[in-house]
Write a protein that holds these residues in place. Sequence first.
Motif, PDB file in Angstrom:
ATOM      1  N   VAL A  71      38.390  53.179  42.941  1.00  0.00           N
ATOM      2  CA  VAL A  71      39.137  53.636  41.773  1.00  0.00           C
ATOM      3  C   VAL A  71      38.651  52.901  40.535  1.00  0.00           C
ATOM      4  N   GLY A  72      38.318  53.662  39.489  1.00  0.00           N
ATOM      5  CA  GLY A  72      37.876  53.076  38.231  1.00  0.00           C
ATOM      6  C   GLY A  72      38.825  53.438  37.110  1.00  0.00           C
ATOM      7  N   SER A  73      38.852  52.619  36.065  1.00  0.00           N
ATOM      8  CA  SER A  73      39.710  52.898  34.913  1.00  0.00           C
ATOM      9  C   SER A  73      39.089  52.320  33.653  1.00  0.00           C
ATOM     10  N   SER A  74      39.504  52.880  32.522  1.00  0.00           N
ATOM     11  CA  SER A  74      39.069  52.364  31.224  1.00  0.00           C
ATOM     12  C   SER A  74      40.173  52.638  30.218  1.00  0.00           C
ATOM     13  N   SER A 112      40.094  48.654  43.976  1.00  0.00           N
ATOM     14  CA  SER A 112      40.252  48.616  42.522  1.00  0.00           C
ATOM     15  C   SER A 112      39.820  47.251  42.013  1.00  0.00           C
ATOM     16  N   SER A 113      39.337  47.209  40.777  1.00  0.00           N
ATOM     17  CA  SER A 113      38.967  45.937  40.156  1.00  0.00           C
ATOM     18  C   SER A 113      40.034  45.426  39.200  1.00  0.00           C
ATOM     19  N   SER A 114      41.189  46.093  39.166  1.00  0.00           N
ATOM     20  CA  SER A 114      42.265  45.680  38.269  1.00  0.00           C
ATOM     21  C   SER A 114      43.147  44.645  38.960  1.00  0.00           C
ATOM     22  N   LYS A 115      42.967  43.382  38.589  1.00  0.00           N
ATOM     23  CA  LYS A 115      43.731  42.303  39.214  1.00  0.00           C
ATOM     24  C   LYS A 115      45.218  42.430  38.934  1.00  0.00           C
ATOM     25  N   VAL A 116      45.572  42.778  37.694  1.00  0.00           N
ATOM     26  CA  VAL A 116      46.986  42.853  37.331  1.00  0.00           C
ATOM     27  C   VAL A 116      47.691  43.986  38.068  1.00  0.00           C
ATOM     28  N   SER A 117      47.059  45.149  38.145  1.00  0.00           N
ATOM     29  CA  SER A 117      47.724  46.252  38.836  1.00  0.00           C
ATOM     30  C   SER A 117      47.857  45.967  40.324  1.00  0.00           C
ATOM     31  N   CYS A 118      46.885  45.269  40.907  1.00  0.00           N
ATOM     32  CA  CYS A 118      46.996  44.901  42.320  1.00  0.00           C
ATOM     33  C   CYS A 118      48.112  43.879  42.524  1.00  0.00           C
ATOM     34  N   GLU A 119      48.250  42.959  41.573  1.00  0.00           N
ATOM     35  CA  GLU A 119      49.363  42.006  41.651  1.00  0.00           C
ATOM     36  C   GLU A 119      50.691  42.742  41.546  1.00  0.00           C
ATOM     37  N   ALA A 120      50.734  43.755  40.692  1.00  0.00           N
ATOM     38  CA  ALA A 120      51.972  44.517  40.495  1.00  0.00           C
ATOM     39  C   ALA A 120      52.400  45.235  41.767  1.00  0.00           C
ATOM     40  N   LEU A 121      51.434  45.645  42.581  1.00  0.00           N
ATOM     41  CA  LEU A 121      51.785  46.291  43.843  1.00  0.00           C
ATOM     42  C   LEU A 121      52.484  45.329  44.791  1.00  0.00           C
ATOM     43  N   GLY A 122      52.132  44.042  44.687  1.00  0.00           N
ATOM     44  CA  GLY A 122      52.751  43.048  45.558  1.00  0.00           C
ATOM     45  C   GLY A 122      54.122  42.598  45.079  1.00  0.00           C
ATOM     46  N   ILE A 123      54.299  42.568  43.750  1.00  0.00           N
ATOM     47  CA  ILE A 123      55.586  42.141  43.188  1.00  0.00           C
ATOM     48  C   ILE A 123      56.015  43.139  42.103  1.00  0.00           C
ATOM     49  N   PRO A 124      56.332  44.368  42.495  1.00  0.00           N
ATOM     50  CA  PRO A 124      56.628  45.415  41.499  1.00  0.00           C
ATOM     51  C   PRO A 124      57.825  45.101  40.611  1.00  0.00           C
ATOM     52  N   TRP A 125      58.787  44.318  41.110  1.00  0.00           N
ATOM     53  CA  TRP A 125      59.980  43.982  40.323  1.00  0.00           C
ATOM     54  C   TRP A 125      59.638  43.125  39.094  1.00  0.00           C
ATOM     55  N   ALA A 126      58.459  42.517  39.087  1.00  0.00           N
ATOM     56  CA  ALA A 126      58.046  41.691  37.959  1.00  0.00           C
ATOM     57  C   ALA A 126      57.378  42.520  36.857  1.00  0.00           C
ATOM     58  N   PHE A 127      57.242  43.821  37.077  1.00  0.00           N
ATOM     59  CA  PHE A 127      56.597  44.711  36.111  1.00  0.00           C
ATOM     60  C   PHE A 127      57.509  45.900  35.819  1.00  0.00           C
ATOM     61  N   PRO A 128      58.683  45.638  35.233  1.00  0.00           N
ATOM     62  CA  PRO A 128      59.655  46.718  35.017  1.00  0.00           C
ATOM     63  C   PRO A 128      59.153  47.832  34.095  1.00  0.00           C
ATOM     64  N   ASP A 129      58.246  47.504  33.177  1.00  0.00           N
ATOM     65  CA  ASP A 129      57.733  48.523  32.259  1.00  0.00           C
ATOM     66  C   ASP A 129      56.872  49.569  32.963  1.00  0.00           C
TER      67      ASP A 129
END
Length: 199
Positions: A30-33, A95-112
């Motif tokens: 998966v890629g993104s820009s 995926s190369s998105s570190k933040v989005s991968c972190e969000a999958l592990g702790i979704p409650w920390a990314f309410p937006d």
Amino acid sequence: MDGNRDCIGPVHQGPHVWKKTPPGVVKCNVGSSWSNISKRGGASWIVRNEFGNVLWHGRCSFSNIASQVNADLHALSWATEAMVHPKMRKVLFESSSKVSCEALGIPWAFPDHRILLNQVLNRRLLFELCQFNLVPLGCNSPLGCNYPATEIAVSVTRDERPQSYVSTNGPSWLASQLRVDAVNAGCLILSEEWSSHLS
């Protein structure tokens, strides 16, 4: 990887180069820009089988994207939606998105980003086997595993190509790189005719 249990818990650390999958498992890079000027996000995915053959790839453009993280999660959500298919029962996402991968592990920390995260986390349960890998940012180079997917996504924001599409096989302008990935992974490259029978 062991059934849906691999869908639960933290994202796995992926390889530095593209690796072939076990038999019966497909890999979806998966890629993104994102453009801060146009607020447009680019997303792409490339699906390859255990032989290194590209089965499908797609590109999508999103408007009114507020941040890079938002673009990353839109890309991941779109990829998981596209993979919900009778032939795609066992999928390894990278995926190369570190933040989005972190969000999958702790979704409650990314309410937006709750809606996008829920979409991804709910869809993973539709697969027989589903795993998310974080591949290093260093992979986004001609020698790296996520380079082709990233280049397709970047074409939306850098080259101003907003057209969205899904197509069989891989893009012709990345054919050499995709073949190098497969050869380096020790894959047996099949003809497109044989690949279509296996897809």
